[in-house]
Each structure stands twice: as structure tokens, then as C-alpha cells.
Design an enzyme around this catalytic site. Structure first.
Site, short mmCIF file in Angstrom:
data_model
loop_
_atom_site.label_atom_id
_atom_site.label_comp_id
_atom_site.label_asym_id
_atom_site.label_seq_id
_atom_site.Cartn_x
_atom_site.Cartn_y
_atom_site.Cartn_z
N GLU A 214 0.85 -1.18 0.00
CA GLU A 214 0.00 0.00 0.00
C GLU A 214 0.89 1.24 0.00
O GLU A 214 1.65 1.46 0.94
CB GLU A 214 -0.90 -0.03 1.24
CG GLU A 214 -2.02 0.97 1.24
CD GLU A 214 -2.93 0.79 2.44
OE1 GLU A 214 -4.12 1.09 2.31
OE2 GLU A 214 -2.46 0.34 3.50
N VAL A 215 0.83 2.01 -1.08
CA VAL A 215 1.66 3.22 -1.21
C VAL A 215 0.81 4.41 -0.78
O VAL A 215 -0.20 4.73 -1.42
CB VAL A 215 2.14 3.40 -2.66
CG1 VAL A 215 3.05 4.62 -2.78
CG2 VAL A 215 2.86 2.15 -3.16
#
Length: 407
Positions: free
Chosen positions: A159-160
Site C-alpha cells: 500500500e503506497v
């Protein structure tokens, strides 16, 4: 096959922390050809993390996934230390320390002052807002969230997380890094718990809520597996650790006071504080874990959560588990926490164990029928609580006959 990369400063990273997540990230980077420096408070502590990496590698070697030469090459790419000054050549630094704002802040500030000024720094936090951490740094434009999932060597999702001041260049470089180490990135905006954690916890929470209502534990667990989840919500709680779920809950509440207190909070408190039942890694949780035997539901569970003679239909149990996660995902989409339908679907399957045959949290709604899903949510809200109340976005989509479009 293992990626072969030329050794230069762009292909070397520093990792702060050698625990479960730290050594997992170090492993993922090293097998992809990157030089890795793993730091901890002492070199001895970092070496313990290194040994964990070696154990994973030895298992891969014994199963013929890697050759002896590859094994040796990967090992040679990982160094350990306690000296932050050794970060001076690193253009990528990832902090993977436990969820404590003060501890993380201290490590991040020290790393920022030592690393290559042309690089970027990331945090593996799962709950603390990126913008809160970024506010402690000199250059928040070069700070971002990279939330990996455990176990890192098996889980493909990253998850960026964009902070309020994260630059587009930093975002691009973070995504490129995730792809380089063979992970699948999804992009989300900053918020307490981000996307995956907010949606993830709804599954174990709803399992705990039903347990507190007097629904038999085995019925809850069987319904979870029948719905298509890998394990039931109570077993998942044990695997993650009930105390850890409680700490995640407190972190989210700390930054999101509108998040309502629910029946799961009392269940967590009873299990952890009163009964010392934290999960599989402790003395057991909702299940007992006899050595070399199959786990089974704790025999005293019904003493603390008496079963009511009148249960609820299995269909309601299944729908409560699934709808609880989907409604939170829709809320995240409505709040612009996640902006891509495709990322929401991919993230839910790769990171959360959401039933894979559904196509993901938002595709499930399309398949179910938006209007029908909204109406079923209203039924659940009427029977089981306001948390199932449809978000405004869902009501609007039901009226206009829109669907979640991934293009």
C-alpha cells in the site's frame, strides 16, 4: 528466477528495524538484487533478523526454488549494523519499527539527517497518518508510506500512501521500487488506518461482535469460510494477535475520533486484559493450540460468551462479515482515501483475503446489484446496528443506477 541488478547507489536500500516486517522487507529487496543495510538498536539485534532471513532462504534452497550460487549471492547482499551514518549512500530508506509515534519519529529524523539527500524515505506504518510523521521531518516532500503485509516474503501487496506534502516524484519512485521487488502497489491517500487496515479490521470486528451477541463461535467461523475467506474471523484474530488488533484500534481512534466504539472493543479488552488470551503467539486466544495437534476453539469460550438458543440465519452471519468490509471500502472511496476501483479490488484480494472469486470489494457490489446491495445494507442496519447504514455514495449510486467502474 532471481532478478540480476547492477550494484550502484540506486540499487541499495537501508531498512530501519529487523523485526518481522523489517527483515521481511530486507529479504524481498535482497532476492530482487538490491544491496541491503538493515539497522537496529544493536548489531546483535539486527543479526537476529538476519538469521530469520537465512532461515527463509534455506527453505527456498531445500525446495530447489533457488540454487546454491543464488543463495550465497543473496546472503552477500545483506549487511547489518546499528550505525545510521552508514545510510549516507542510500537513496531509499524504509522505516519498519513498531507502531509508536515517538520511536518512529526519532528513527526517521536520524535517518533523514544521514541518508543521501537526493533519496526518499518511507514508513511501513499501518495506522499512523503519513502527514503526522512527515510533519516531524525537514523535507516532507520526500516522505511516503510503504505499507507491506505479513509475511512479507509471501504477500504480494504494498500500500503506497501519499502524505499531504508527498511529491509526485517521490510517489513515482516509491511505486517503481515496489515493482522492482516484485510487489503489487496500490495508491491511497493519507488517513488513519489508510485503506487496507480500515477495511481489514471490519472482518475480525464483526466476528467478535457476533460472539458477544451469543452466536456460537463455530457458526461464525464456518460462515466465514463458507463466504470464501481463507479462515474464520476469530481464527484470523488469533493469527494477527488480538492485542495487536487492539493497539491498531487505539491508533485509529487516536486520529479518527468519529470512529464509533463497538462491541468488539469490549471483547478485545476481556480477552487481552482479563483473560490473557492474546492469540496464537501467546497462551492461545479464541482457539487453543496444542503442540503438534490441530487447533480447536477454546473450551471455556462459552463461559465468557454464552451461546443464545435462538441464533441467527447463516446467511445473516455471512452477509454481516462481507458487508462490514465492503461498506467500509465504499466509505473510503467516498472520502477519497482510495480513488481507484481497481486498486480497491486488488488490495482487498491480495492484502485482506477477501473472497477472491468475488473480484474484490467493489466488484462484489456490481455483481450483487448496487440497488439490491443498498437495500440489503438497510436490512442489516435495521436488524444489527447502524454500522451497516449505507454511505451517501451508495445511496446516490442506487438512485442513479451507477456501478463502480474500474476503467
Amino acid at each position: 528466477m532471481i532478478n540480476k541488478l547492477k550494484n550502484n547507489n540506486n540499487d541499495s536500500i537501508g531498512i530501519l528495524g529487523s523485526g518481522l516486517m523489517g527483515h521481511g522487507i530486507a529479504y524481498a529487496a535482497a532476492i530482487s538484487g538490491l544491496q541491503v543495510l538493515m539497522l537496529d538498536l544493536t548489531k546483535s539485534q539486527a543479526t537476529k533478523g538476519l538469521q530469520k532471513i537465512y532461515q527463509i532462504l534455506e527453505k527456498r534452497f531445500k525446495k530447489d526454488f533457488i540454487t546454491k550460487q543464488e543463495l550465497d549471492d543473496i546472503k552477500s547482499r545483506i549487511e547489518v549494523s546499528h550505525d545510521y551514518e552508514r545510510l549516507k549512500t542510500k537513496k531509499i530508506v524504509i522505516e519498519a519499527i513498531y507502531e509508536d509515534l515517538n520511536v518512529k519519529t526519532k528513527a526517521l529524523k536520524t535517518a533523514e539527517g544521514c541518508m543521501n539527500p537526493n533519496g526518499f524515505i518511507a514508513s511501513n506504518t499501518s495506522t499512523i497518518p503519513i502527514s503526522v510523521l512527515a510533519s516531524k521531518l525537514i523535507n516532507p516532500k520526500k516522505f511516503i508510506g510503504l505499507h507491506f503485509f505479513s509475511p512479507v516474503h509471501k504477500m504480494k501487496l504494498v500500500e503506497v500512501i501519499k502524505g499531504q506534502k508527498t511529491s509526485s516524484e517521490t510517489l513515482s519512485r516509491a511505486i517503481s521500487f515496489a515493482l522492482k521487488i516484485s510487489k503489487t502497489p496500490i495508491v491511497v491517500n493519507d488517513s488513519p488506518g489508510f485503506f487496507t487496515t480500515r477495511v481489514f479490521v471490519k472482518y475480525p470486528f464483526e466476528g467478535m461482535a457476533m460472539l458477544s451477541e451469543g452466536i456460537k463461535a463455530s457458526s461464525i467461523e464456518n460462515a466465514g469460510k463458507k463466504a470464501g475467506y481463507p479462515v474464520g474471523p476469530l481464527a484470523l484474530s488469533d493469527e494477527v494477535n488480538i492485542a495487536l488488533i487492539g493497539r491498531i484500534r487505539k491508533q485509529i481512534l487516536k486520529y479518527d475520533t468519529k470512529n464509533p466504539i463497538g462491541p468488539w472493543d469490549k471483547v478485545i479488552e476481556l480477552m487481552v486484559k482479563n483473560l490473557n488470551r492474546e492469540g496464537r503467539s501467546g497462551a492461545g486466544g479464541f482457539y487453543d493450540y496444542p503442540i503438534n495437534q490441530k487447533k480447536y476453539i477454546w473450551e471455556n469460550l462459552e463461559k465468557y460468551f454464552p451461546v443464545l438458543t435462538n441464533g441467527i440465519p447463516e446467511k445473516d452471519i455471512i452477509d454481516r462479515l462481507i458487508f462490514s468490509q465492503i461498506l467500509e471500502a465504499i466509505s473510503c472511496f467516498e472520502k477519497n482515501i482510495i480513488t481507484s476501483v481497481q486498486d480497491a479490488n486488488i488490495g482487498s484480494i491480495l492484502g485482506l483475503g477477501f473472497p477472491s472469486t468475488s473480484g474484490g470489494v467493489l466488484q462484489f457490489v456490481n455483481n450483487y446489484g448496487v440497488l439490491k446491495f443498498r437495500d440489503r445494507s438497510l436490512q442489516l442496519a435495521d436488524q444489527y446496528g447502524k454500522r451497516f447504514t449505507p454511505p451517501k455514495l451508495l445511496n446516490e449510486m442506487a438512485k442513479t443506477k451507477k456501478v463502480f467502474n474500474s476503467t
